[in-house]
Motif scaffolding. Sequence first.
Motif, PDB file in Angstrom:
ATOM      1  N   ASP A 154      -6.296  74.270-110.578  1.00 19.17           N
ATOM      2  CA  ASP A 154      -6.256  72.896-111.098  1.00 19.17           C
ATOM      3  C   ASP A 154      -5.417  72.797-112.380  1.00 19.17           C
ATOM      4  N   HIS A 155      -4.726  73.915-112.712  1.00 21.23           N
ATOM      5  CA  HIS A 155      -3.869  73.923-113.912  1.00 21.23           C
ATOM      6  C   HIS A 155      -2.429  74.314-113.597  1.00 21.23           C
ATOM      7  N   HIS A 189      -4.000  78.597-118.195  1.00 22.97           N
ATOM      8  CA  HIS A 189      -4.603  79.736-117.472  1.00 22.97           C
ATOM      9  C   HIS A 189      -4.329  79.535-115.983  1.00 22.97           C
ATOM     10  N   ASP A 215      -9.872  75.482-120.424  1.00 22.28           N
ATOM     11  CA  ASP A 215     -11.236  75.422-119.890  1.00 22.28           C
ATOM     12  C   ASP A 215     -12.187  76.369-120.615  1.00 22.28           C
ATOM     13  N   HIS A 271     -12.689  70.009-118.709  1.00 19.63           N
ATOM     14  CA  HIS A 271     -12.885  68.715-118.050  1.00 19.63           C
ATOM     15  C   HIS A 271     -14.168  67.992-118.475  1.00 19.63           C
TER      16      HIS A 271
HETATM   17 ZN   LIG Z   1      -9.766  73.399-114.993  1.00 24.05          ZN
END
Ligand SMILES: [Zn+2]
Length: 337
Positions: free
Chosen positions: A121-122, A117, A223, A250
């Motif tokens: 952070d991806h 997505h 996530d 996470h």
């Molecule tokens: Zn994430």
Amino acid sequence: MKYRRALRAISLVIIVLILSCTTVFASSVTRDSDGTYTSAVLNTSKDAGKLTARFLCTTGSQKVTNDVSYAGDCTVYTSPEGLVMVVDASNSWNFNEIDLQLQQMGVDTIDIFVASHPHGDHIGSFVELASKYKIGRVYKNSHEYTTNTYYSFLAKIQEQNIPCETLYTGDSFMFGDQVLVKIYGPDKGEEEGLNAGSFMDSNDLSLAMKITYKDSSFWTSGDIYITKEMELVERFGDELKADVMKMNHHGYETSNSKEFIEAISPKVAVQMHSLITSKTVAMKYSLRHKALTFYTGQDGTVSISTSGDGKYDIQTQYIRQITNIYGKPAVDGHYSI
Ligand SMILES: [Zn+2]
């Protein structure tokens, strides 16, 4: 008396045998001069014929004091014939860590890149990754996010002319000749009507994937939150079962419901974050479900390898400092299950 002496001699032989076996086992993994197992975890020389997942530590360093706190997903899969599939590219500031580890693995081409997505952070390091490594194909989810990070991601794909496909529930693709990747979400059209800017909605649209090689399987679903997990459990039930999984979001309590963990029934679960985000979630996996749990913020990069027989060899980069409910780490960071 003679009998007793013979017994003692036999016991001695058995003890010596046990000790020598232990020594052979312990010394099979070599520690680097800096005290870590970085070379062992990134060594690809024994990967042929195996499906291996390396959950990269992109959390700054091996700090045990945890003075940094941030998430970042980047998992590198290698197929039995040596193809490379990277799922997610962590934060923009993590490129050097990803780059160094790929170099040490001897990777120069990423055959498949999957963006679960569009959060930073991806896909944060995607642009730099695509500038340095040849990327064969990109798979992404359907969420058209309105952020600069996402626009740069799309622009880079276009600039490099990388074939790009959006995946939905029911889709599947082959990772090499023997590994099947099947998609369990999101559905076509699911992004319509959702709040495009909402963090939760964006997370729930993460690609949910099961990666299967003969009798071995890995589950990864970015996530997604509990409501989405429950929906998957209701719709797919036992089909979700997988031996190895990445903890959702996470390892936060927004996700990782007991129903979902039960449906997956993992033997191994990996959390990707600089911290152990939730003790409650950790306990669900390790105590209630008896899964072996790993934390990139503690264990560093974690490599999990299988010949497709439902058995797994695991190597961690660091030896975990926090034990307690998280389990006593193996002396050389190596586990066979
Ligand atoms: Zn994430």
